[in-house]
Design a protein around this motif. Structure first.
Motif, PDB file in Angstrom:
ATOM      1  N   LEU A 103      56.474  68.480  36.273  1.00 19.03           N
ATOM      2  CA  LEU A 103      55.637  67.472  35.600  1.00 19.03           C
ATOM      3  C   LEU A 103      56.438  66.624  34.631  1.00 19.03           C
ATOM      4  O   LEU A 103      56.235  65.411  34.538  1.00 19.03           O
ATOM      5  N   CYS A 104      57.352  67.240  33.906  1.00 22.41           N
ATOM      6  CA  CYS A 104      58.101  66.509  32.883  1.00 22.41           C
ATOM      7  C   CYS A 104      59.221  65.649  33.467  1.00 22.41           C
ATOM      8  O   CYS A 104      59.782  64.800  32.771  1.00 22.41           O
ATOM      9  N   SER A 105      59.558  65.870  34.737  1.00 23.89           N
ATOM     10  CA  SER A 105      60.615  65.045  35.341  1.00 23.89           C
ATOM     11  C   SER A 105      60.153  63.611  35.564  1.00 23.89           C
ATOM     12  O   SER A 105      60.967  62.697  35.696  1.00 23.89           O
ATOM     13  N   GLN A 106      58.817  63.402  35.627  1.00 25.85           N
ATOM     14  CA  GLN A 106      58.224  62.074  35.783  1.00 25.85           C
ATOM     15  C   GLN A 106      58.548  61.415  37.123  1.00 25.85           C
ATOM     16  O   GLN A 106      58.332  60.217  37.302  1.00 25.85           O
ATOM     17  N   ASN A 107      59.072  62.177  38.062  1.00 27.90           N
ATOM     18  CA  ASN A 107      59.389  61.632  39.380  1.00 27.90           C
ATOM     19  C   ASN A 107      58.243  61.917  40.354  1.00 27.90           C
ATOM     20  O   ASN A 107      57.776  63.057  40.451  1.00 27.90           O
TER      21      ASN A 107
ATOM     22  N   HIS B 257      51.921  62.163  41.461  1.00 29.38           N
ATOM     23  CA  HIS B 257      52.457  61.596  40.216  1.00 29.38           C
ATOM     24  C   HIS B 257      51.999  62.451  39.033  1.00 29.38           C
ATOM     25  O   HIS B 257      50.813  62.774  38.898  1.00 29.38           O
ATOM     26  N   SER B 258      52.925  62.787  38.157  1.00 30.23           N
ATOM     27  CA  SER B 258      52.620  63.637  37.007  1.00 30.23           C
ATOM     28  C   SER B 258      51.651  62.943  36.050  1.00 30.23           C
ATOM     29  O   SER B 258      51.751  61.744  35.794  1.00 30.23           O
ATOM     30  N   LYS B 259      50.709  63.704  35.496  1.00 32.86           N
ATOM     31  CA  LYS B 259      49.789  63.193  34.476  1.00 32.86           C
ATOM     32  C   LYS B 259      50.262  63.535  33.062  1.00 32.86           C
ATOM     33  O   LYS B 259      49.579  63.233  32.085  1.00 32.86           O
TER      34      LYS B 259
ATOM     35  N   LYS C   4      53.305  63.513  30.028  1.00 34.60           N
ATOM     36  CA  LYS C   4      54.469  62.769  29.553  1.00 34.60           C
ATOM     37  C   LYS C   4      55.691  63.683  29.477  1.00 34.60           C
ATOM     38  O   LYS C   4      55.578  64.893  29.304  1.00 34.60           O
ATOM     39  N   ALA C   5      56.856  63.064  29.553  1.00 33.61           N
ATOM     40  CA  ALA C   5      58.104  63.831  29.528  1.00 33.61           C
ATOM     41  C   ALA C   5      58.303  64.559  28.207  1.00 33.61           C
ATOM     42  O   ALA C   5      58.990  65.585  28.140  1.00 33.61           O
TER      43      ALA C   5
END
Length: 325
Positions: free
Chosen positions: A19-23, A66-68, A70-71
Protein backbone atom coordinates in the motif's frame (compact mmCIF):
# COMPACT_ATOMS: atom_id res chain seq x y z
CA UNK A 1 -5.24 -8.73 21.66
CA UNK A 2 -6.65 -9.50 18.19
CA UNK A 3 -6.03 -5.90 17.05
CA UNK A 4 -2.46 -5.99 18.33
CA UNK A 5 -1.86 -9.30 16.57
CA UNK A 6 -3.30 -8.02 13.29
CA UNK A 7 -1.11 -4.91 13.10
CA UNK A 8 2.09 -6.83 13.80
CA UNK A 9 1.66 -10.05 11.87
CA UNK A 10 3.05 -11.01 8.48
CA UNK A 11 -0.17 -10.16 6.61
CA UNK A 12 -0.09 -6.61 7.89
CA UNK A 13 3.59 -6.09 7.06
CA UNK A 14 3.22 -7.41 3.49
CA UNK A 15 0.13 -5.30 2.80
CA UNK A 16 1.66 -2.21 4.36
CA UNK A 17 4.61 -2.38 1.96
CA UNK A 18 2.26 -2.90 -0.99
CA UNK A 19 0.00 0.00 0.00
CA UNK A 20 2.75 2.46 0.88
CA UNK A 21 4.65 1.87 -2.37
CA UNK A 22 1.90 3.86 -4.16
CA UNK A 23 2.41 1.79 -7.31
CA UNK A 24 -0.65 0.46 -9.15
CA UNK A 25 -0.41 -3.31 -9.47
CA UNK A 26 -2.25 -6.30 -10.89
CA UNK A 27 -3.44 -9.23 -8.81
CA UNK A 28 -0.55 -11.36 -10.09
CA UNK A 29 1.88 -8.69 -8.83
CA UNK A 30 0.24 -8.82 -5.40
CA UNK A 31 0.40 -12.61 -5.46
CA UNK A 32 4.12 -12.56 -6.30
CA UNK A 33 4.82 -10.03 -3.53
CA UNK A 34 2.96 -12.14 -0.96
CA UNK A 35 4.94 -15.25 -1.96
CA UNK A 36 8.21 -13.31 -1.75
CA UNK A 37 7.65 -11.58 1.59
CA UNK A 38 5.10 -13.78 3.36
CA UNK A 39 4.31 -17.45 3.72
CA UNK A 40 2.82 -19.74 1.09
CA UNK A 41 -0.39 -20.06 3.11
CA UNK A 42 -0.69 -16.25 3.34
CA UNK A 43 -2.41 -16.33 -0.05
CA UNK A 44 -5.27 -18.34 1.42
CA UNK A 45 -6.11 -15.45 3.75
CA UNK A 46 -5.05 -12.32 1.87
CA UNK A 47 -6.04 -12.69 -1.80
CA UNK A 48 -9.73 -13.63 -1.37
CA UNK A 49 -10.30 -10.62 0.93
CA UNK A 50 -8.67 -8.24 -1.56
CA UNK A 51 -10.52 -9.62 -4.57
CA UNK A 52 -14.00 -9.58 -3.01
CA UNK A 53 -13.46 -6.18 -1.37
CA UNK A 54 -13.69 -7.39 2.25
CA UNK A 55 -10.48 -5.47 2.89
CA UNK A 56 -11.31 -2.08 1.36
CA UNK A 57 -7.67 -1.05 0.94
CA UNK A 58 -7.35 -0.74 -2.83
CA UNK A 59 -9.38 1.08 -5.44
CA UNK A 60 -9.88 -1.26 -8.37
CA UNK A 61 -9.82 0.11 -11.91
CA UNK A 62 -10.15 -2.75 -14.34
CA UNK A 63 -7.33 -5.16 -13.59
CA UNK A 64 -5.29 -2.53 -11.72
CA UNK A 65 -5.31 -2.08 -7.92
CA UNK A 66 -4.53 1.43 -6.59
CA UNK A 67 -3.62 2.02 -2.94
CA UNK A 68 -6.03 4.09 -0.82
CA UNK A 69 -3.32 4.82 1.75
CA UNK A 70 -0.69 7.55 1.59
CA UNK A 71 3.00 6.68 1.59
CA UNK A 72 3.47 8.54 4.89
CA UNK A 73 1.05 6.19 6.67
CA UNK A 74 2.28 5.42 10.20
CA UNK A 75 0.82 3.85 13.32
CA UNK A 76 1.95 5.10 16.76
CA UNK A 77 2.67 2.59 19.51
CA UNK A 78 -0.30 1.94 21.77
CA UNK A 79 -0.08 1.25 25.50
CA UNK A 80 -0.84 -2.39 24.74
CA UNK A 81 2.07 -2.62 22.29
CA UNK A 82 4.47 -1.02 24.76
CA UNK A 83 3.29 -3.43 27.44
CA UNK A 84 3.87 -6.33 25.05
CA UNK A 85 7.39 -5.15 24.19
CA UNK A 86 8.21 -4.72 27.87
CA UNK A 87 7.17 -8.34 28.44
CA UNK A 88 9.36 -9.53 25.56
CA UNK A 89 12.40 -7.90 27.13
CA UNK A 90 12.06 -10.27 30.09
CA UNK A 91 12.43 -13.30 27.80
CA UNK A 92 16.06 -14.52 28.07
CA UNK A 93 16.08 -15.45 24.37
CA UNK A 94 15.64 -11.87 23.18
CA UNK A 95 19.01 -10.96 24.65
CA UNK A 96 20.61 -13.17 21.98
CA UNK A 97 19.47 -10.73 19.29
CA UNK A 98 20.19 -7.45 21.11
CA UNK A 99 23.45 -5.89 22.20
CA UNK A 100 23.55 -4.86 25.84
CA UNK A 101 23.35 -1.18 24.90
CA UNK A 102 20.22 -1.81 22.80
CA UNK A 103 18.60 -3.79 25.59
CA UNK A 104 19.32 -1.11 28.18
CA UNK A 105 18.04 1.65 25.88
CA UNK A 106 14.75 -0.21 25.35
CA UNK A 107 14.38 -0.81 29.08
CA UNK A 108 14.90 2.91 29.75
CA UNK A 109 12.29 3.84 27.11
CA UNK A 110 9.78 1.46 28.67
CA UNK A 111 10.73 2.04 32.32
CA UNK A 112 7.27 3.36 33.29
CA UNK A 113 5.37 0.61 31.41
CA UNK A 114 3.98 -2.51 33.09
CA UNK A 115 4.73 -5.75 31.23
CA UNK A 116 1.75 -7.53 29.70
CA UNK A 117 2.87 -10.77 31.36
CA UNK A 118 5.70 -12.17 33.47
CA UNK A 119 7.75 -15.24 32.57
CA UNK A 120 6.74 -16.98 35.79
CA UNK A 121 3.11 -17.02 34.68
CA UNK A 122 3.79 -19.67 32.03
CA UNK A 123 4.05 -23.40 32.58
CA UNK A 124 5.31 -25.44 29.64
CA UNK A 125 3.91 -28.95 30.03
CA UNK A 126 5.00 -30.39 26.66
CA UNK A 127 8.66 -29.48 26.26
CA UNK A 128 11.94 -30.76 27.65
CA UNK A 129 13.36 -29.14 30.78
CA UNK A 130 17.03 -29.03 29.66
CA UNK A 131 16.75 -25.96 27.38
CA UNK A 132 19.70 -23.94 26.13
CA UNK A 133 21.67 -21.80 28.63
CA UNK A 134 20.56 -18.42 27.24
CA UNK A 135 22.31 -16.45 29.99
CA UNK A 136 25.68 -18.16 29.55
CA UNK A 137 28.24 -15.71 28.15
CA UNK A 138 29.98 -18.27 25.92
CA UNK A 139 26.64 -19.36 24.46
CA UNK A 140 25.59 -15.73 23.86
CA UNK A 141 28.90 -14.84 22.23
CA UNK A 142 28.77 -17.88 19.92
CA UNK A 143 25.15 -17.16 19.00
CA UNK A 144 25.85 -13.53 18.04
CA UNK A 145 28.92 -14.46 15.98
CA UNK A 146 26.87 -17.07 14.11
CA UNK A 147 24.10 -14.53 13.52
CA UNK A 148 26.61 -11.99 12.22
CA UNK A 149 28.24 -14.55 9.94
CA UNK A 150 24.87 -15.69 8.61
CA UNK A 151 23.94 -12.15 7.60
CA UNK A 152 27.32 -11.62 5.88
CA UNK A 153 27.53 -15.14 4.32
CA UNK A 154 30.83 -15.43 6.16
CA UNK A 155 32.82 -18.57 6.95
CA UNK A 156 33.37 -19.40 10.61
CA UNK A 157 35.67 -21.83 12.38
CA UNK A 158 33.65 -24.03 14.76
CA UNK A 159 34.75 -26.29 17.60
CA UNK A 160 31.89 -28.67 18.41
CA UNK A 161 31.27 -31.58 20.76
CA UNK A 162 28.86 -34.17 19.37
CA UNK A 163 26.22 -35.91 21.56
CA UNK A 164 28.60 -38.91 21.70
CA UNK A 165 31.42 -36.75 23.02
CA UNK A 166 33.43 -36.58 19.79
CA UNK A 167 35.24 -33.26 19.25
CA UNK A 168 34.82 -31.76 15.76
CA UNK A 169 36.60 -28.83 14.18
CA UNK A 170 35.91 -27.41 10.72
CA UNK A 171 34.95 -24.37 8.63
CA UNK A 172 31.29 -23.69 7.92
CA UNK A 173 28.96 -21.02 6.57
CA UNK A 174 26.00 -20.44 8.93
CA UNK A 175 22.91 -20.75 6.74
CA UNK A 176 20.02 -20.59 9.20
CA UNK A 177 19.29 -20.46 12.92
CA UNK A 178 16.20 -22.39 14.01
CA UNK A 179 14.41 -22.63 17.34
CA UNK A 180 12.75 -25.83 18.56
CA UNK A 181 9.78 -25.11 20.83
CA UNK A 182 9.61 -28.76 21.88
CA UNK A 183 13.28 -28.87 22.96
CA UNK A 184 13.68 -25.20 23.93
CA UNK A 185 16.92 -25.16 21.96
CA UNK A 186 18.42 -23.34 19.00
CA UNK A 187 20.12 -25.26 16.23
CA UNK A 188 22.41 -24.14 13.44
CA UNK A 189 22.00 -25.22 9.82
CA UNK A 190 25.46 -24.80 8.34
CA UNK A 191 27.03 -25.33 4.93
CA UNK A 192 30.26 -27.28 4.59
CA UNK A 193 32.45 -27.44 1.51
CA UNK A 194 32.10 -30.82 -0.21
CA UNK A 195 33.83 -32.24 -3.26
CA UNK A 196 33.88 -30.56 -6.69
CA UNK A 197 32.86 -27.15 -5.33
CA UNK A 198 29.51 -28.35 -3.96
CA UNK A 199 28.14 -27.67 -0.49
CA UNK A 200 26.42 -30.00 1.98
CA UNK A 201 24.18 -29.23 4.94
CA UNK A 202 25.06 -30.08 8.54
CA UNK A 203 23.04 -29.41 11.71
CA UNK A 204 24.45 -28.48 15.13
CA UNK A 205 22.97 -27.88 18.57
CA UNK A 206 24.28 -24.43 19.46
CA UNK A 207 24.69 -25.38 23.12
CA UNK A 208 27.27 -28.00 22.04
CA UNK A 209 29.42 -25.47 20.16
CA UNK A 210 32.51 -24.76 22.23
CA UNK A 211 33.87 -21.83 20.22
CA UNK A 212 33.13 -19.81 17.09
CA UNK A 213 35.77 -17.78 15.28
CA UNK A 214 35.04 -15.47 12.34
CA UNK A 215 37.20 -15.69 9.22
CA UNK A 216 37.75 -13.25 6.36
CA UNK A 217 36.41 -15.69 3.77
CA UNK A 218 32.92 -15.03 2.34
CA UNK A 219 30.67 -17.45 0.46
CA UNK A 220 30.57 -16.70 -3.25
CA UNK A 221 27.42 -15.04 -4.56
CA UNK A 222 26.80 -18.03 -6.85
CA UNK A 223 26.01 -20.36 -3.95
CA UNK A 224 22.29 -20.42 -3.12
CA UNK A 225 21.81 -21.31 0.54
CA UNK A 226 18.10 -22.09 0.14
CA UNK A 227 18.80 -24.45 -2.77
CA UNK A 228 21.31 -26.42 -0.69
CA UNK A 229 18.78 -26.70 2.14
CA UNK A 230 16.03 -27.80 -0.26
CA UNK A 231 18.35 -30.38 -1.81
CA UNK A 232 18.68 -32.00 1.63
CA UNK A 233 14.93 -32.69 1.81
CA UNK A 234 13.46 -36.09 1.07
CA UNK A 235 12.03 -36.35 -2.43
CA UNK A 236 8.47 -36.69 -1.14
CA UNK A 237 7.04 -34.28 1.47
CA UNK A 238 4.72 -35.26 4.32
CA UNK A 239 1.12 -34.67 3.26
CA UNK A 240 -1.35 -33.61 5.94
CA UNK A 241 -5.11 -33.29 5.59
CA UNK A 242 -6.48 -30.54 7.88
CA UNK A 243 -10.16 -30.31 8.79
CA UNK A 244 -10.71 -26.64 9.60
CA UNK A 245 -12.81 -26.92 12.73
CA UNK A 246 -12.10 -25.09 15.99
CA UNK A 247 -9.63 -22.86 14.13
CA UNK A 248 -7.54 -25.89 13.15
CA UNK A 249 -6.01 -24.35 10.00
CA UNK A 250 -4.62 -21.32 11.83
CA UNK A 251 -3.32 -23.51 14.64
CA UNK A 252 -1.64 -25.84 12.14
CA UNK A 253 0.04 -22.96 10.30
CA UNK A 254 1.43 -21.70 13.61
CA UNK A 255 2.33 -25.20 14.80
CA UNK A 256 4.37 -25.96 11.66
CA UNK A 257 5.57 -22.41 10.98
CA UNK A 258 9.26 -23.35 11.02
CA UNK A 259 8.93 -25.81 8.11
CA UNK A 260 8.85 -25.08 4.39
CA UNK A 261 5.39 -26.06 3.23
CA UNK A 262 2.70 -25.64 0.61
CA UNK A 263 -0.99 -25.43 1.57
CA UNK A 264 -4.00 -25.62 -0.75
CA UNK A 265 -7.75 -25.62 -0.14
CA UNK A 266 -9.49 -28.89 -1.06
CA UNK A 267 -13.08 -27.99 -0.20
CA UNK A 268 -15.03 -25.68 2.08
CA UNK A 269 -13.52 -26.98 5.33
CA UNK A 270 -10.56 -29.10 4.21
CA UNK A 271 -6.97 -28.15 3.39
CA UNK A 272 -3.99 -30.14 2.24
CA UNK A 273 -0.57 -29.18 3.58
CA UNK A 274 2.71 -30.57 2.25
CA UNK A 275 5.70 -30.21 4.60
CA UNK A 276 9.25 -30.57 3.30
CA UNK A 277 11.79 -32.09 5.69
CA UNK A 278 15.02 -34.06 5.95
CA UNK A 279 16.38 -36.74 8.27
CA UNK A 280 17.45 -34.30 10.98
CA UNK A 281 13.90 -32.91 11.23
CA UNK A 282 12.02 -36.21 11.09
CA UNK A 283 11.82 -37.10 14.80
CA UNK A 284 10.68 -33.65 15.86
CA UNK A 285 8.14 -33.48 13.03
CA UNK A 286 6.77 -36.87 14.08
CA UNK A 287 6.28 -35.66 17.66
CA UNK A 288 4.64 -32.43 16.49
CA UNK A 289 2.23 -34.26 14.16
CA UNK A 290 1.29 -36.71 16.92
CA UNK A 291 0.64 -33.91 19.41
CA UNK A 292 -1.57 -31.82 17.12
CA UNK A 293 -4.91 -33.57 17.51
CA UNK A 294 -7.74 -35.27 15.59
CA UNK A 295 -8.29 -32.42 13.10
CA UNK A 296 -5.13 -33.52 11.28
CA UNK A 297 -4.65 -36.70 9.24
CA UNK A 298 -1.38 -37.92 7.69
CA UNK A 299 -2.02 -39.18 4.14
CA UNK A 300 1.61 -39.54 2.97
CA UNK A 301 4.41 -40.21 2.41
CA UNK A 302 4.80 -43.94 2.99
CA UNK A 303 8.13 -43.61 4.80
CA UNK A 304 6.75 -41.06 7.26
CA UNK A 305 3.59 -43.11 7.80
CA UNK A 306 5.69 -46.20 8.61
CA UNK A 307 7.75 -44.18 11.11
CA UNK A 308 4.56 -42.78 12.63
CA UNK A 309 2.99 -46.25 13.01
CA UNK A 310 6.22 -47.61 14.52
CA UNK A 311 6.37 -44.77 17.06
CA UNK A 312 2.70 -45.21 18.00
CA UNK A 313 3.24 -48.96 18.41
CA UNK A 314 6.22 -48.35 20.72
CA UNK A 315 4.13 -45.96 22.82
CA UNK A 316 1.32 -48.50 23.00
CA UNK A 317 3.73 -51.25 24.12
CA UNK A 318 5.21 -48.99 26.79
CA UNK A 319 1.73 -48.08 27.99
CA UNK A 320 0.64 -51.72 28.14
CA UNK A 321 3.80 -52.83 29.95
CA UNK A 322 3.29 -50.03 32.44
CA UNK A 323 -0.25 -51.18 33.13
CA UNK A 324 0.80 -54.81 33.51
CA UNK A 325 3.55 -53.85 35.90
Amino acid sequence: MELFSEINNCYYQVLRRLLCSQNACKIQDIRARICQEGFEESMLSILPKLEDGSWNLFERKGEWYHSKIKASFAVPFSKLQKSYLKALLSDPRIGLFLHEEQSEALKDMLSDVKPLWKQGQFFYYDRFADGDPYQDETYRRNFRLLLQAQKNRQYVEIDYTSPRGKRLHHYYVPARLEYSVKNDKFRLLALKQAGHGSMRLEVFNISRIQEVRLTEKVLSSQADVNTVIRNSYYKEPVTLRIRDERNALERAMLHFANYEKNTVKIDENTYECQIYYNKTMETELLIEVMSFGPMLTVTGNAQFLDSLKERLQRQRELSVSGINW
